[in-house]
Design a protein around this motif. Structure first.
Motif, short mmCIF file in Angstrom:
data_model
loop_
_atom_site.label_atom_id
_atom_site.label_comp_id
_atom_site.label_asym_id
_atom_site.label_seq_id
_atom_site.Cartn_x
_atom_site.Cartn_y
_atom_site.Cartn_z
N TRP A 32 0.81 -1.21 0.00
CA TRP A 32 0.00 0.00 0.00
C TRP A 32 0.85 1.27 0.00
CZ3 TRP A 32 -5.33 0.18 -0.17
CH2 TRP A 32 -6.01 -1.02 0.05
N GLU A 33 2.13 1.13 0.23
CA GLU A 33 2.97 2.31 0.43
C GLU A 33 3.54 2.87 -0.87
OE1 GLU A 33 5.34 2.08 4.33
OE2 GLU A 33 5.19 0.00 3.66
N SER A 34 3.83 2.00 -1.81
CA SER A 34 4.57 2.42 -3.00
C SER A 34 3.63 3.07 -4.01
CB SER A 34 5.25 1.21 -3.64
OG SER A 34 6.05 0.54 -2.70
N THR A 35 4.00 4.24 -4.46
CA THR A 35 3.23 4.92 -5.48
C THR A 35 3.64 4.41 -6.86
OG1 THR A 35 4.87 6.67 -5.80
CG2 THR A 35 3.25 6.98 -4.03
N ASP A 345 17.16 -12.83 -1.20
CA ASP A 345 16.91 -13.54 -2.45
C ASP A 345 15.79 -14.54 -2.33
OD1 ASP A 345 18.81 -12.22 -3.89
OD2 ASP A 345 20.41 -13.65 -3.44
N ASP A 346 15.48 -14.96 -1.11
CA ASP A 346 14.41 -15.94 -0.91
C ASP A 346 13.08 -15.29 -0.57
OD1 ASP A 346 16.13 -18.09 -1.37
OD2 ASP A 346 16.86 -18.03 0.69
N LEU A 347 12.99 -13.97 -0.76
CA LEU A 347 11.75 -13.26 -0.49
C LEU A 347 10.58 -13.90 -1.23
CD1 LEU A 347 10.55 -10.65 0.85
CD2 LEU A 347 10.91 -9.54 -1.36
N GLU A 348 9.49 -14.06 -0.51
CA GLU A 348 8.33 -14.71 -1.11
C GLU A 348 7.83 -13.94 -2.31
OE1 GLU A 348 5.36 -17.67 -1.38
OE2 GLU A 348 7.23 -17.56 -0.26
N PHE A 349 7.41 -14.66 -3.33
CA PHE A 349 6.82 -14.06 -4.53
C PHE A 349 5.52 -13.40 -4.13
CE2 PHE A 349 6.40 -14.28 -9.17
CZ PHE A 349 5.05 -14.10 -9.35
N GLU A 350 5.42 -12.08 -4.27
CA GLU A 350 4.33 -11.35 -3.64
C GLU A 350 3.25 -10.87 -4.59
OE1 GLU A 350 5.63 -8.30 -0.99
OE2 GLU A 350 7.39 -9.41 -0.38
N ILE A 351 3.53 -10.77 -5.87
CA ILE A 351 2.56 -10.16 -6.77
C ILE A 351 1.28 -10.99 -6.83
CG2 ILE A 351 3.35 -11.29 -8.89
CD1 ILE A 351 2.97 -8.60 -10.28
N SER A 352 0.16 -10.33 -6.71
CA SER A 352 -1.10 -11.07 -6.71
C SER A 352 -2.22 -10.16 -7.19
CB SER A 352 -1.44 -11.58 -5.31
OG SER A 352 -2.71 -12.21 -5.30
N LEU A 353 -3.04 -10.70 -8.09
CA LEU A 353 -4.23 -9.98 -8.55
C LEU A 353 -5.48 -10.51 -7.87
CD1 LEU A 353 -3.40 -9.82 -12.35
CD2 LEU A 353 -3.59 -7.87 -10.84
N ASP A 354 -5.33 -11.53 -7.02
CA ASP A 354 -6.51 -12.14 -6.44
C ASP A 354 -7.02 -11.34 -5.25
OD1 ASP A 354 -8.50 -13.96 -6.34
OD2 ASP A 354 -7.39 -15.47 -5.20
N VAL A 355 -8.32 -11.25 -5.14
CA VAL A 355 -8.96 -10.49 -4.06
C VAL A 355 -8.92 -11.31 -2.78
CG1 VAL A 355 -11.11 -9.42 -3.32
CG2 VAL A 355 -10.46 -9.38 -5.73
N PRO A 356 -8.60 -10.69 -1.65
CA PRO A 356 -8.62 -11.43 -0.38
C PRO A 356 -9.98 -12.05 -0.11
CG PRO A 356 -7.56 -9.29 -0.10
CD PRO A 356 -8.16 -9.30 -1.48
N ILE A 362 -5.81 -9.69 4.57
CA ILE A 362 -5.67 -8.27 4.30
C ILE A 362 -4.67 -7.64 5.26
CG2 ILE A 362 -6.83 -6.02 4.28
CD1 ILE A 362 -9.39 -7.40 3.54
N SER A 363 -3.70 -6.93 4.71
CA SER A 363 -2.80 -6.11 5.50
C SER A 363 -2.94 -4.66 5.03
CB SER A 363 -1.35 -6.56 5.33
OG SER A 363 -0.46 -5.64 5.93
#
Length: 477
Positions: A32-35, A345-356, A362-363
């Motif tokens: 939510w932070e990144s413009t 490097d092991d950061l979880e793959f975060e991109i998601s278009l799915d609705v909670p 929700i965060s």
């Protein structure tokens, strides 16, 4: 060190930085932070590394290929991106090889490790959406018409997102065969205007009763994008009403409010509460405010209130914001190493278009959206009279095509919510355009600028009224 070894070392650094930036971009898109401006800064830095690898020729391409690891999806993004930029279409089949081996069971040795096919498909599809040259349309159409299940899902997303209408026939063929990602196939069908309507709508109506609520919601949204009104009866009568609420809110008028409010008192009201905000009728402010005090409902209710009012009442003293470089640059920037010292490097793959689907998913960290009932009570006491019932609002302003476009590009919000707003815009104003909220930001800006100009030319003839509800450019009665 020989010149060849020195060059290879430089190319490896470029690849590592490109993979890291691509993965970081996926996280920034989903928070939510990144413009959009923050994300665009990353993309400019990615472009510098891509240019260096393209200029490196075959030697650099070999280094990119050697760096690909099945358990690191964004390494596939780097590989396919360079292939696109150097016009090597044949590399795409090789990139899909690990997925095909998993799908057909030929990975007998298990040497692929913990490969996650959806993640790799997403990374490859993103590279195609971002970088595939227009000259590939015919070749990709041919590939899609005979593609394997994994390959079809990747190519369908590219064809749909880019609105490559020439591939419509190939997409119809792909829809009739097995495919790995039904949602990608359905969404692509909805994005292309010249696919045979009967095939499309029959496929979508069948999928509305799919056992996977995500597939059903994508199907419903797609049908509404194509103007299919018969979907409303299925949506409002669905026993899985929670997934149906968002498509209803994207296409209905204020009469949908009582139905959404009724669904919102069920055991899992997350999507219904968000849908009340998406609908935009101030009548929903009171029930949303009430749900702030219900355990497990506050996050969704806060999002609903934000969608109507645009109010950001949570202002921590030390906000945790991304470190965006002052001057986006390339690999020679002096502070490059500092930017990534803490990168995992092991950061979880975060991109998601799915609705909670539940409040636990929700965060609101960094969003500024408050879930404090007292804060909202005080704010609404001061500002409630600004919002007139029976009038549609988005982020505190009367909704219109122009204000809805502004919300897409000028507001910090999680990717799944931006996708909802993009779908709603297409549904309400009968828009067919090659826009997706996870495209490169420069392309998003160009498309939105072009759409603004188009609306300015046509609006006098359409007589669109600010604050009214529309479905396919017709006022919802």
């Amino acid at each position: 060190m020989s010149q060849r070894a020195f060059n290879q070392s430089l190319y490896r650094e470029h690849v590592e930085e490109l993979v890291s930036l691509a993965q970081m971009r996926s996280g920034w898109l989903s928070d939510w932070e990144s413009t959009p401006g923050d994300v665009e800064g990353l993309e400019l830095r990615m472009e510098a590394h891509i240019d260096a690898l393209v200029l490196g020729g075959p030697a650099a391409h070999d280094v990119v290929r050697a760096a690909v690891e099945p358990d690191k999806p964004w390494s596939f993004y780097a590989w396919v991106t360079v292939a696109c930029r150097t016009d090597h279409l044949e590399i795409l089949r090789e990139a899909l090889a690990p997925l095909e081996r998993l799908y057909d069971g030929s990975d007998d040795d298990g040497d692929l490790g913990d490969v996650d096919p959806p993640r790799i498909r997403r990374a490859i599809a993103d590279a195609l959406v971002h970088h595939a040259p227009e000259e590939w349309i015919e070749a990709i159409s041919t590939e899609l018409s005979q593609a394997s299940p994994q390959w079809a899902s990747v190519l369908a997303r590219c064809v749909g997102a880019r609105c490559w209408e020439q591939a419509a026939g190939a997409l119809e063929l792909a829809a009739r065969r097995p495919h790995a990602d039904t949602s990608a196939i359905l969404r692509a069908h909805a994005q292309l205007p010249n696919i045979a309507p009967d095939l499309l709508l029959n496929h979508l109506r069948h999928s509305l009763r799919h056992s996977d609520p995500t597939v059903a919601r994508v199907a419903a949204t797609g049908a509404l994008r194509r103007g299919e009104t018969r979907v409303f009866d299925v949506l409002r009568g669905s026993p899985r009403a929670s997934w149906a609420t968002l498509p209803v809110a994207m296409a209905s008028g204020p009469d949908a409010g009582p139905w959404l409010a009724k669904v919102a008192i069920q055991h899992e009201p997350t999507q219904a509460l968000i849908a009340l905000g998406l609908l935009g009728d101030p009548v929903a402010l009171e029930p949303l405010q009430e749900h702030l005090s219900v355990s497990g409902h506050a996050q969704a209710a806060g999002i609903g209130l934000f969608l109507i009012t645009g109010a950001l009442l949570d202002t921590p003293d030390t906000p945790d914001t991304p470190d965006t470089p002052d001057t986006p640059g390339g690999p020679d920037d002096d502070d490059d190493d500092d930017d990534y010292d803490d990168y995992d490097d092991d950061l979880e793959f975060e991109i998601s278009l799915d609705v909670p689907r539940s409040s636990q998913e929700i965060s609101l960290a960094g969003s500024g959206i408050s879930t404090d009932p007292a804060a909202w009570t005080a704010w609404l006491c001061d500002h409630r009279e600004r919002f007139q019932p029976g009038t549609r609002y988005r982020l505190g302003q009367l909704s219109s095509p122009l204000t809805d476009l502004t919300a897409l590009i000028a507001t910090s919000m999680s990717l799944w919510l931006r996708q909802c707003l993009a779908d709603e815009f297409a549904i309400r104003y009968a828009v067919t355009w090659p826009y997706e909220p996870d495209m490169l930001v420069a392309r998003q800006r160009a498309l939105i600028t072009r759409m603004r100009a188009q609306l300015a030319r046509t609006d006098p003839d359409l007589h669109l009224t600010d604050g009214a509800w529309y479905f396919q450019r017709r006022v919802v009665q």
